[in-house]
Write a protein that holds these residues in place. Sequence first.
Motif, PDB file in Angstrom:
ATOM      1  N   THR A  65       3.776  15.307  -5.499  1.00 24.76           N
ATOM      2  CA  THR A  65       2.940  16.004  -6.484  1.00 24.76           C
ATOM      3  C   THR A  65       1.626  15.268  -6.750  1.00 24.76           C
ATOM      4  OG1 THR A  65       4.013  14.908  -8.361  1.00 24.76           O
ATOM      5  CG2 THR A  65       4.969  16.999  -7.605  1.00 24.76           C
ATOM      6  N   ASP A  66       1.449  14.094  -6.165  1.00 26.82           N
ATOM      7  CA  ASP A  66       0.211  13.346  -6.383  1.00 26.82           C
ATOM      8  C   ASP A  66      -0.940  13.968  -5.589  1.00 26.82           C
ATOM      9  OD1 ASP A  66       1.763  11.651  -7.858  1.00 26.82           O
ATOM     10  OD2 ASP A  66       1.422   9.872  -6.618  1.00 26.82           O
ATOM     11  N   GLN A  67      -2.129  13.920  -6.171  1.00 33.96           N
ATOM     12  CA  GLN A  67      -3.341  14.307  -5.453  1.00 33.96           C
ATOM     13  C   GLN A  67      -3.681  13.225  -4.420  1.00 33.96           C
ATOM     14  OE1 GLN A  67      -6.199  16.551  -5.575  1.00 33.96           O
ATOM     15  NE2 GLN A  67      -4.947  18.062  -6.626  1.00 33.96           N
ATOM     16  N   ILE A  68      -4.299  13.633  -3.329  1.00 38.00           N
ATOM     17  CA  ILE A  68      -4.745  12.685  -2.306  1.00 38.00           C
ATOM     18  C   ILE A  68      -6.174  13.038  -1.909  1.00 38.00           C
ATOM     19  CG2 ILE A  68      -4.338  11.736  -0.002  1.00 38.00           C
ATOM     20  CD1 ILE A  68      -1.395  12.541  -0.323  1.00 38.00           C
ATOM     21  N   VAL A  69      -7.052  12.039  -1.913  1.00 39.15           N
ATOM     22  CA  VAL A  69      -8.437  12.221  -1.498  1.00 39.15           C
ATOM     23  C   VAL A  69      -8.681  11.360  -0.262  1.00 39.15           C
ATOM     24  CG1 VAL A  69     -10.859  11.883  -2.094  1.00 39.15           C
ATOM     25  CG2 VAL A  69      -9.259  12.712  -3.832  1.00 39.15           C
ATOM     26  N   GLY A  70      -8.914  12.000   0.865  1.00 43.31           N
ATOM     27  CA  GLY A  70      -9.181  11.291   2.106  1.00 43.31           C
ATOM     28  C   GLY A  70     -10.508  11.722   2.700  1.00 43.31           C
ATOM     29  N   GLU A  71     -11.074  10.878   3.526  1.00 43.32           N
ATOM     30  CA  GLU A  71     -12.418  11.143   4.039  1.00 43.32           C
ATOM     31  C   GLU A  71     -12.452  12.275   5.056  1.00 43.32           C
ATOM     32  OE1 GLU A  71     -16.263   8.890   6.050  1.00 43.32           O
ATOM     33  OE2 GLU A  71     -14.381   7.796   5.820  1.00 43.32           O
ATOM     34  N   GLU A  72     -11.435  12.342   5.935  1.00 43.54           N
ATOM     35  CA  GLU A  72     -11.529  13.250   7.076  1.00 43.54           C
ATOM     36  C   GLU A  72     -10.887  14.607   6.814  1.00 43.54           C
ATOM     37  OE1 GLU A  72     -13.401  12.127   9.270  1.00 43.54           O
ATOM     38  OE2 GLU A  72     -13.321   9.984   8.835  1.00 43.54           O
ATOM     39  N   LEU A 115      -1.944  18.045  11.179  1.00 43.43           N
ATOM     40  CA  LEU A 115      -3.215  18.635  10.764  1.00 43.43           C
ATOM     41  C   LEU A 115      -3.189  19.004   9.284  1.00 43.43           C
ATOM     42  CD1 LEU A 115      -3.807  20.906  13.878  1.00 43.43           C
ATOM     43  CD2 LEU A 115      -5.089  18.833  13.292  1.00 43.43           C
ATOM     44  N   THR A 116      -2.063  19.531   8.828  1.00 45.25           N
ATOM     45  CA  THR A 116      -1.924  19.896   7.417  1.00 45.25           C
ATOM     46  C   THR A 116      -2.025  18.668   6.529  1.00 45.25           C
ATOM     47  OG1 THR A 116      -0.559  21.825   7.956  1.00 45.25           O
ATOM     48  CG2 THR A 116      -0.396  20.956   5.716  1.00 45.25           C
ATOM     49  N   LEU A 117      -1.400  17.572   6.949  1.00 44.79           N
ATOM     50  CA  LEU A 117      -1.451  16.333   6.168  1.00 44.79           C
ATOM     51  C   LEU A 117      -2.875  15.790   6.096  1.00 44.79           C
ATOM     52  CD1 LEU A 117       1.806  14.631   7.485  1.00 44.79           C
ATOM     53  CD2 LEU A 117       1.377  15.358   5.129  1.00 44.79           C
ATOM     54  N   ILE A 118      -3.589  15.808   7.210  1.00 49.62           N
ATOM     55  CA  ILE A 118      -4.983  15.359   7.198  1.00 49.62           C
ATOM     56  C   ILE A 118      -5.779  16.169   6.189  1.00 49.62           C
ATOM     57  CG2 ILE A 118      -7.123  15.287   8.555  1.00 49.62           C
ATOM     58  CD1 ILE A 118      -5.378  14.619  11.010  1.00 49.62           C
ATOM     59  N   ASP A 119      -5.552  17.480   6.173  1.00 47.51           N
ATOM     60  CA  ASP A 119      -6.321  18.356   5.280  1.00 47.51           C
ATOM     61  C   ASP A 119      -5.928  18.225   3.818  1.00 47.51           C
ATOM     62  OD1 ASP A 119      -7.958  19.318   7.260  1.00 47.51           O
ATOM     63  OD2 ASP A 119      -6.700  21.042   7.725  1.00 47.51           O
ATOM     64  N   LEU A 120      -4.745  17.686   3.537  1.00 48.75           N
ATOM     65  CA  LEU A 120      -4.419  17.387   2.141  1.00 48.75           C
ATOM     66  C   LEU A 120      -5.440  16.420   1.564  1.00 48.75           C
ATOM     67  CD1 LEU A 120      -0.533  16.879   1.950  1.00 48.75           C
ATOM     68  CD2 LEU A 120      -1.886  18.702   0.897  1.00 48.75           C
ATOM     69  N   GLY A 121      -5.857  15.471   2.388  1.00 47.14           N
ATOM     70  CA  GLY A 121      -6.875  14.521   1.934  1.00 47.14           C
ATOM     71  C   GLY A 121      -8.233  15.162   1.775  1.00 47.14           C
ATOM     72  N   GLN A 123      -8.865  18.139   0.923  1.00 52.99           N
ATOM     73  CA  GLN A 123      -8.876  19.112  -0.172  1.00 52.99           C
ATOM     74  C   GLN A 123      -8.706  18.469  -1.544  1.00 52.99           C
ATOM     75  OE1 GLN A 123      -5.582  21.422   1.221  1.00 52.99           O
ATOM     76  NE2 GLN A 123      -6.726  22.249   2.968  1.00 52.99           N
ATOM     77  N   GLY A 124      -8.370  17.193  -1.586  1.00 52.07           N
ATOM     78  CA  GLY A 124      -8.062  16.540  -2.853  1.00 52.07           C
ATOM     79  C   GLY A 124      -9.288  16.180  -3.662  1.00 52.07           C
ATOM     80  N   ASN A 125      -9.094  16.055  -4.965  1.00 45.50           N
ATOM     81  CA  ASN A 125     -10.158  15.646  -5.890  1.00 45.50           C
ATOM     82  C   ASN A 125      -9.588  14.692  -6.928  1.00 45.50           C
ATOM     83  OD1 ASN A 125     -12.958  16.857  -5.675  1.00 45.50           O
ATOM     84  ND2 ASN A 125     -11.702  18.677  -5.351  1.00 45.50           N
ATOM     85  N   ALA A 126     -10.321  13.637  -7.208  1.00 41.01           N
ATOM     86  CA  ALA A 126      -9.924  12.713  -8.265  1.00 41.01           C
ATOM     87  C   ALA A 126     -10.367  13.273  -9.609  1.00 41.01           C
ATOM     88  CB  ALA A 126     -10.546  11.338  -8.036  1.00 41.01           C
ATOM     89  N   THR A 134      -6.628   7.614  -3.175  1.00 41.21           N
ATOM     90  CA  THR A 134      -7.831   7.744  -2.355  1.00 41.21           C
ATOM     91  C   THR A 134      -7.666   6.860  -1.122  1.00 41.21           C
ATOM     92  OG1 THR A 134      -9.134   5.894  -3.248  1.00 41.21           O
ATOM     93  CG2 THR A 134      -9.163   7.968  -4.477  1.00 41.21           C
ATOM     94  N   LEU A 135      -8.152   7.344   0.003  1.00 42.02           N
ATOM     95  CA  LEU A 135      -8.020   6.537   1.212  1.00 42.02           C
ATOM     96  C   LEU A 135      -9.218   6.712   2.122  1.00 42.02           C
ATOM     97  CD1 LEU A 135      -6.618   8.076   4.173  1.00 42.02           C
ATOM     98  CD2 LEU A 135      -5.510   9.057   2.182  1.00 42.02           C
ATOM     99  N   ASP A 136      -9.566   5.626   2.759  1.00 45.39           N
ATOM    100  CA  ASP A 136     -10.523   5.638   3.858  1.00 45.39           C
ATOM    101  C   ASP A 136      -9.778   5.042   5.041  1.00 45.39           C
ATOM    102  OD1 ASP A 136     -12.590   5.442   5.659  1.00 45.39           O
ATOM    103  OD2 ASP A 136     -14.059   4.769   4.183  1.00 45.39           O
ATOM    104  N   PRO A 137      -9.429   5.864   6.028  1.00 42.89           N
ATOM    105  CA  PRO A 137      -8.584   5.369   7.118  1.00 42.89           C
ATOM    106  C   PRO A 137      -9.234   4.262   7.934  1.00 42.89           C
ATOM    107  CG  PRO A 137      -9.434   7.556   7.617  1.00 42.89           C
ATOM    108  CD  PRO A 137      -9.746   7.294   6.182  1.00 42.89           C
ATOM    109  N   VAL A 138     -10.545   4.342   8.093  1.00 41.53           N
ATOM    110  CA  VAL A 138     -11.299   3.273   8.767  1.00 41.53           C
ATOM    111  C   VAL A 138     -12.654   3.174   8.078  1.00 41.53           C
ATOM    112  CG1 VAL A 138     -12.329   2.425  10.915  1.00 41.53           C
ATOM    113  CG2 VAL A 138     -10.163   3.687  11.008  1.00 41.53           C
ATOM    114  N   ASP A 139     -12.779   2.227   7.162  1.00 42.59           N
ATOM    115  CA  ASP A 139     -14.067   2.016   6.500  1.00 42.59           C
ATOM    116  C   ASP A 139     -14.872   1.042   7.348  1.00 42.59           C
ATOM    117  OD1 ASP A 139     -15.787   2.387   4.033  1.00 42.59           O
ATOM    118  OD2 ASP A 139     -15.695   0.202   4.178  1.00 42.59           O
ATOM    119  N   GLY A 140     -15.974   1.535   7.898  1.00 45.46           N
ATOM    120  CA  GLY A 140     -16.756   0.738   8.835  1.00 45.46           C
ATOM    121  C   GLY A 140     -16.495   1.175  10.262  1.00 45.46           C
TER     122      GLY A 140
END
Length: 352
Positions: A65-72, A115-121, A123-126, A134-140
């Motif tokens: 039930t947690d929101q997730i915010v991802g870059e991609e 693909l659905t899991l990637i899009d959860l990120g 679509q998320g909002n803090a 919040t996640l950045d899978p590869v920052d840099g």
Amino acid sequence: MTTHAYTKELQLARLAVQRAALLTKRLLSEVDKGSFDKVDATPVTIADFAAQASIIAAIHHTFPTDQIVGEEDSTALRQDSVLLERTWDLARSVHLDDEASEAMLYTPSTKDEMLTLIDLGAQGNAGRSGRTWTLDPVDGTATFMRGQQYAVCLSLIVDGEQVVGVLGCPNLLSDRRVAEELVDKDGYGQMLSAVVGHGVTIQPLGTGKLLDGTMLPGVSQVEDPKEVRFIDTQASETANLEVHGKAAALLGCAWPNPVDLWSAQMRYVAIAVGACNAFVKVPLKDSYRSKIWDHSGGMLLAAELGVKITDLAGNDVDCGLGRTLAGCHGMVVAPASIHGQVLEAVRVARQS
């Protein structure tokens, strides 16, 4: 082991980041990184997609039930069958070699689920209420592509406040020297993590169960402005480096610092391990706002070590305004003891 309100979240976050870091390390050994350019011209690789899928799979499985915010988002993968196949192969092939640790995580069972899991990120909002990862899978990503410093980043925000931050640094040396070219070629790098009110831990990244760590000391609360040691990136296309230099001159401190890092999150790591103690960001454009995944988690590490973080007006950073730090124009990051002087130097430099 120290227990606190976020013991379960911290354990899961560390394991998820460690597995994703291993995933990125595996790709580093390949000559062809499967890269292309996104709309904003930032290079992206299948490591970004696979690592995002890997982390979100673990988080969503345990905290659905947690929101997730991802870059991609998965748009590019859905349009390119070759990249999709390579991402899928990478995402499902990397596992921790400790069964109990791997059992705490989750791996998508189909390409569509990935693909659905990637899009959860995507679509998320803090927000200012509830729980958001919040996640950045590869920052840099640009430096990742060159085999230099990058970070796998994950944080938990509760009611708009950072409470857990984990940064996996697969190329960070165990002796904690920091530079783009100083790369851990024998091990798996280091992981830094924090829980609000409980300090910062550094531990080696491994391939199985979590390895023992040590607590990092707080930053020195310097009072002489000449002791400010800025970190910057001279390659920045969004920061006003001229103003940065003027602020340093007003303080009488050295600039630019020999430590120059592209990854925003790695600059917080550099502060945490003592390679520097401050940085500023004065955007070239008034409309510029940082992405939340470029700072959340890293900011918590710095704050736990005695660093104060504000915008250019001296306001605290609000992590509850969506996918960007929408209320935050620029940043001043410095030991609490001297933050006010750094902030004033930046103000004067901007007006000169």
